[in-house]
Design a protein around this motif. Structure first.
Motif, PDB file in Angstrom:
ATOM      1  N   THR A   1      10.045   2.443  -9.688  1.00 31.85           N
ATOM      2  CA  THR A   1       9.044   2.251  -8.634  1.00 31.85           C
ATOM      3  C   THR A   1       7.568   1.861  -9.145  1.00 31.85           C
ATOM      4  O   THR A   1       6.813   1.032  -8.712  1.00 31.85           O
ATOM      5  N   GLN A   2       7.273   2.658 -10.165  1.00 33.98           N
ATOM      6  CA  GLN A   2       6.035   2.392 -11.173  1.00 33.98           C
ATOM      7  C   GLN A   2       5.954   0.921 -11.816  1.00 33.98           C
ATOM      8  O   GLN A   2       5.010   0.294 -11.556  1.00 33.98           O
TER       9      GLN A   2
ATOM     10  N   ILE B   1       0.210   8.004  -5.878  1.00 34.28           N
ATOM     11  CA  ILE B   1      -1.126   8.540  -5.628  1.00 34.28           C
ATOM     12  C   ILE B   1      -0.788  10.022  -5.055  1.00 34.28           C
ATOM     13  O   ILE B   1      -1.167  11.041  -5.240  1.00 34.28           O
ATOM     14  N   ILE B   2       0.349   9.918  -4.172  1.00 35.13           N
ATOM     15  CA  ILE B   2       0.577  11.247  -3.394  1.00 35.13           C
ATOM     16  C   ILE B   2       1.144  12.172  -4.464  1.00 35.13           C
ATOM     17  O   ILE B   2       0.941  13.558  -4.363  1.00 35.13           O
ATOM     18  N   GLU B   3       2.086  11.636  -5.555  1.00 33.87           N
ATOM     19  CA  GLU B   3       2.493  12.600  -6.450  1.00 33.87           C
ATOM     20  C   GLU B   3       1.553  13.248  -7.201  1.00 33.87           C
ATOM     21  O   GLU B   3       1.447  14.410  -7.401  1.00 33.87           O
ATOM     22  N   LEU B   4       0.483  12.368  -7.690  1.00 33.79           N
ATOM     23  CA  LEU B   4      -0.547  13.026  -8.472  1.00 33.79           C
ATOM     24  C   LEU B   4      -1.452  13.752  -7.678  1.00 33.79           C
ATOM     25  O   LEU B   4      -1.735  14.899  -8.114  1.00 33.79           O
TER      26      LEU B   4
ATOM     27  N   ALA C   1       0.790  -1.348   0.039  1.00 37.05           N
ATOM     28  CA  ALA C   1      -0.045   0.025   0.174  1.00 37.05           C
ATOM     29  C   ALA C   1       0.756   1.431   0.002  1.00 37.05           C
ATOM     30  O   ALA C   1       0.569   2.196  -0.676  1.00 37.05           O
ATOM     31  N   LEU C   2       1.930   1.155   1.043  1.00 40.13           N
ATOM     32  CA  LEU C   2       2.900   2.402   0.870  1.00 40.13           C
ATOM     33  C   LEU C   2       3.501   2.605  -0.625  1.00 40.13           C
ATOM     34  O   LEU C   2       3.628   3.743  -1.045  1.00 40.13           O
ATOM     35  N   LEU C   3       4.064   1.537  -1.294  1.00 38.27           N
ATOM     36  CA  LEU C   3       4.500   1.453  -2.423  1.00 38.27           C
ATOM     37  C   LEU C   3       3.510   2.078  -3.500  1.00 38.27           C
ATOM     38  O   LEU C   3       3.913   2.983  -4.347  1.00 38.27           O
ATOM     39  N   GLY C   4       2.158   1.635  -3.323  1.00 41.16           N
ATOM     40  CA  GLY C   4       1.333   2.215  -4.484  1.00 41.16           C
ATOM     41  C   GLY C   4       0.945   3.455  -4.063  1.00 41.16           C
ATOM     42  O   GLY C   4       0.667   4.526  -5.143  1.00 41.16           O
ATOM     43  N   THR C   5       0.921   3.952  -2.838  1.00 40.91           N
ATOM     44  CA  THR C   5       0.623   5.363  -2.383  1.00 40.91           C
ATOM     45  C   THR C   5       1.651   6.491  -2.995  1.00 40.91           C
ATOM     46  O   THR C   5       1.151   7.524  -3.140  1.00 40.91           O
TER      47      THR C   5
ATOM     48  N   LYS D   1       7.665  13.833  -5.654  1.00 44.58           N
ATOM     49  CA  LYS D   1       8.023  12.983  -6.902  1.00 44.58           C
ATOM     50  C   LYS D   1       8.530  11.790  -6.127  1.00 44.58           C
ATOM     51  O   LYS D   1       9.246  11.648  -5.469  1.00 44.58           O
ATOM     52  N   THR D   2       7.815  10.718  -6.717  1.00 44.46           N
ATOM     53  CA  THR D   2       8.036   9.413  -6.493  1.00 44.46           C
ATOM     54  C   THR D   2       9.349   9.107  -6.527  1.00 44.46           C
ATOM     55  O   THR D   2      10.027   9.440  -7.684  1.00 44.46           O
ATOM     56  N   PRO D   3      10.247   8.491  -5.556  1.00 46.60           N
ATOM     57  CA  PRO D   3      11.570   8.134  -5.665  1.00 46.60           C
ATOM     58  C   PRO D   3      11.839   7.043  -6.829  1.00 46.60           C
ATOM     59  O   PRO D   3      10.996   6.193  -6.778  1.00 46.60           O
TER      60      PRO D   3
END
Length: 613
Positions: free
Chosen positions: A380-381, A61-64, A54-58, A373-375
């Motif tokens: 990661t994506q 979502i946080i970036e967006l 969930a943290l990985l997917g989040t 921004k997602t590290p």
């Protein structure tokens, strides 16, 4: 599209508690017995793995959410990246998933009321739906205040359970650790993934968050870490206290475990905790889920009456009522199938959002400006998409089939209604345009993102901002000397400035003769005084080939021409200071050269960081 904005009313504590309250529910107070049957005594690891995923997917979502804090959250992101059809499917799926998660909570409350007071489940469920509708119609702030109070109380009771239960655990209850094999641990993580679905709630209400660039990342990351820790310790205590034959059959595992170390009072205390958890989830679920039909309606993908709001706080009354009705219908379906369906939908949404980040970044849309921004992009994506796809496959055919039915219905909704009503520009078109080198887009998406950023950062439209909005911008391609450039400016802008062409040319040339207006080898700010009163104008030019202002500054590419009357001296100085702040940003030169058109050039200036009067 969305000409109005929902009010920013939610601070960090509100957002954190809404996320936590939406997660702490049946996932921990009802599902552990079912999950135990699937994986065995080490079921707590399944919950912990689900939390990590969930943290990985989040992260995406946080970036967006920091780039586009809008009602509808993941629907809005996917719509603006993959297009209205994908947006319709995603929006309706997320609406169903969060509504179903709320239905689990309403079911849990009704079950507790039935066991305690023998109130018929159907009557209490309908009454609860009406109650939560009223709370949410009163306004998001009232709903969030209730959430904060309940979550704080819930945390206190959960800590009491962990502190009292772990010292009493029986180690032999954890043997054998994995009776169904290691794969069962992973598949169970997918099954309980719905327990972390509350993270989508924050994306859907992101437009109503104060200072979203800071509060959304902190609240979402903090919530998933805190809840993962709570879940893991509570599951360790539950497995260690309850014999396997009891745990595998019960729908009140945490309360039953509390009864072992604290007697009947323990059972009552945890039942109260469960009741608080179900209330927080149901309340947060209606609050968040209702924003999906609202956003779909605002984009004309659902009938317009759904976006109707009432009151000073603009509560979306129709969307809230529709969400409550969906929750009521969901109460009649099989619990395990609903859990699997909701998990599949949430996993699918995470896949969509990771794809959305890739498309938005690779499309080179200038006004896509996330503050987080997602590290390790895009690793990661890519890893997230693969992992979530494997978890969906592990969920089994029935859950996938139910999801496919909803996807088909959502597609029909789009083709029969939305496709005829709306033509939406989206990031995928920009990416295709970049690949095939053909013009496929206008500037509508960039303009929409500019307005979102203006609202997100609460940018004050001071006089210089208004001047920028009306100032002409021109993109010149051929190399020029300074005199040739001034002749070009005089011919093009003399009439708009109310000056004869020769007069404007003379003013510019004479000012340049006094001292060069090129302040760096890249930037020049020719500024002149014109006759009259209350007159001030600006024109902006980019010349990629460069203009030779002097021997030292022979490749100037960004030119800001200011013309003002003597009485506008103070504003003249303010404009010079504002331009200086803009052009001294470390990425200004890069953005200026990469801008695709004159609209993007203006957006660079409008959205730049600077002090505002």
């Amino acid at each position: 599209m969305q000409g109005s904005h929902l009010h920013k009313q939610l601070g960090f504590l509100d957002v954190f508690c809404i996320a936590c309250g939406a997660m702490i529910s049946s996932g921990i107070f009802i599902l552990p017995g079912v999950a135990f049957n699937l994986s065995g005594p080490f079921v707590f690891l399944s919950y912990f793995i689900a939390g990590i995923l969930a943290l990985l997917g989040t992260l995406s979502i946080i970036e967006l959410a920091t780039a586009m804090p809008k009602a509808g959250g993941d629907y809005f992101f996917i719509n603006r990246s993959l297009g209205p059809m994908a947006g319709t499917i995603s929006g309706l799926l997320s609406w169903f998933a969060l509504s179903l998660k709320s239905a689990f909570a309403v079911f849990g409350i009704s079950e507790l009321l039935y066991l305690t007071f023998q109130i018929p489940i159907l009557i209490s469920a309908v009454s609860l739906c009406v109650l939560f509708v009223i709370i949410n119609i009163v306004g998001v702030k009232a709903a969030s205040r209730l959430e904060v109070i309940l979550v704080i109380g819930l945390f206190a009771l959960m800590i009491w359970f962990i502190v009292g239960g772990i010292p009493e655990i029986i180690p032999s209850h954890f043997v054998p650790a994995l009776p169904h094999g290691l794969n069962s641990l992973i598949s169970t993580a997918g099954f309980v993934f719905v327990s972390f679905g509350g993270l989508l709630n924050i994306a859907s209400i992101s437009e109503e968050v104060k200072n979203p660039t800071k509060n959304i990342p902190r609240a979402m990351i903090g919530a998933v870490i805190v809840i993962s820790i709570f879940y893991s310790f509570m599951l360790v205590a539950t497995v260690g206290l309850l014999p396997a034959e009891i745990l595998s059959e019960t729908l009140t595992p945490i309360a039953d475990a509390a009864q072992i170390f604290a007697g009947r009072p323990g059972f009552i205390i945890i039942s109260i905790a469960a009741l608080l958890a179900f209330v927080t989830t149901a309340n947060a679920g209606i609050l968040s889920a209702s924003r999906y039909p609202l956003a779909l309606s605002e984009d004309n993908l659902l009938p317009l009456f759904i976006r109707r709001t009432i009151g000073k706080q603009k509560a979306p009354v129709v969307a809230i009522i529709l969400t409550a009705l969906l929750i009521g219908v969901a109460l009649f379906f099989n619990l395990e199938i609903l859990v699997k369906f909701a998990s599949v939908v949430i996993l699918t949404t995470y896949i969509f959002t990771n794809v959305a980040v890739i498309i938005l970044r690779e499309s080179n849309i200038q006004n896509y400006r996330p503050t987080y921004k997602t590290p390790l992009y895009p690793l990661t994506q890519i890893v997230s998409i693969i992992l979530f796809s494997l978890l969906i496959i592990d969920m089994g055919a029935v859950a996938i089939e139910v999801s496919v039915v909803v996807i088909v219905l959502a597609s029909l909704c789009y083709f029969l209604y939305g496709r005829k009503k709306q033509s939406q520009e989206f990031a995928l078109l920009h990416l295709i345009e970049r690949i095939v080198n053909r013009k496929l887009t206008s500037n509508t998406l960039e303009s929409e993102l500019r307005e979102i950023i203006t609202h997100r950062d609460e940018l004050q439209k001071d006089r210089f901002h208004l001047l920028l909005e009306k100032s002409p911008v021109h993109d010149v391609t051929e190399s020029m000397t300074v005199d040739t450039f001034f002749k070009y400016v005089a011919k093009k802008y003399g009439q708009p400035l109310g000056l004869a062409e020769d007069n404007l040319f003379s003013l510019l040339r004479d000012r340049e003769a006094e001292s060069s207006t090129a302040i760096t080898p890249f930037i020049a700010i020719p500024h002149i005084v014109v006759p009259g009163e209350k007159r001030f104008a600006m024109c902006i030019v980019r010349n990629k080939a460069g203009i030779k202002f002097s021997a030292e500054n022979d490749d100037v590419k960004a030119i800001f021409i200011l013309a003002g009357s003597q009485d506008e001296r103070n504003f003249h100085l303010q404009a010079l200071a504002a331009i200086a702040q803009i052009v001294h940003h470390r990425e200004f030169s890069k953005l200026w050269l990469e801008a695709k058109n004159e609209d993007q050039l203006k957006d660079i200036l409008l959205l730049a960081e600077r002090s505002r009067q």
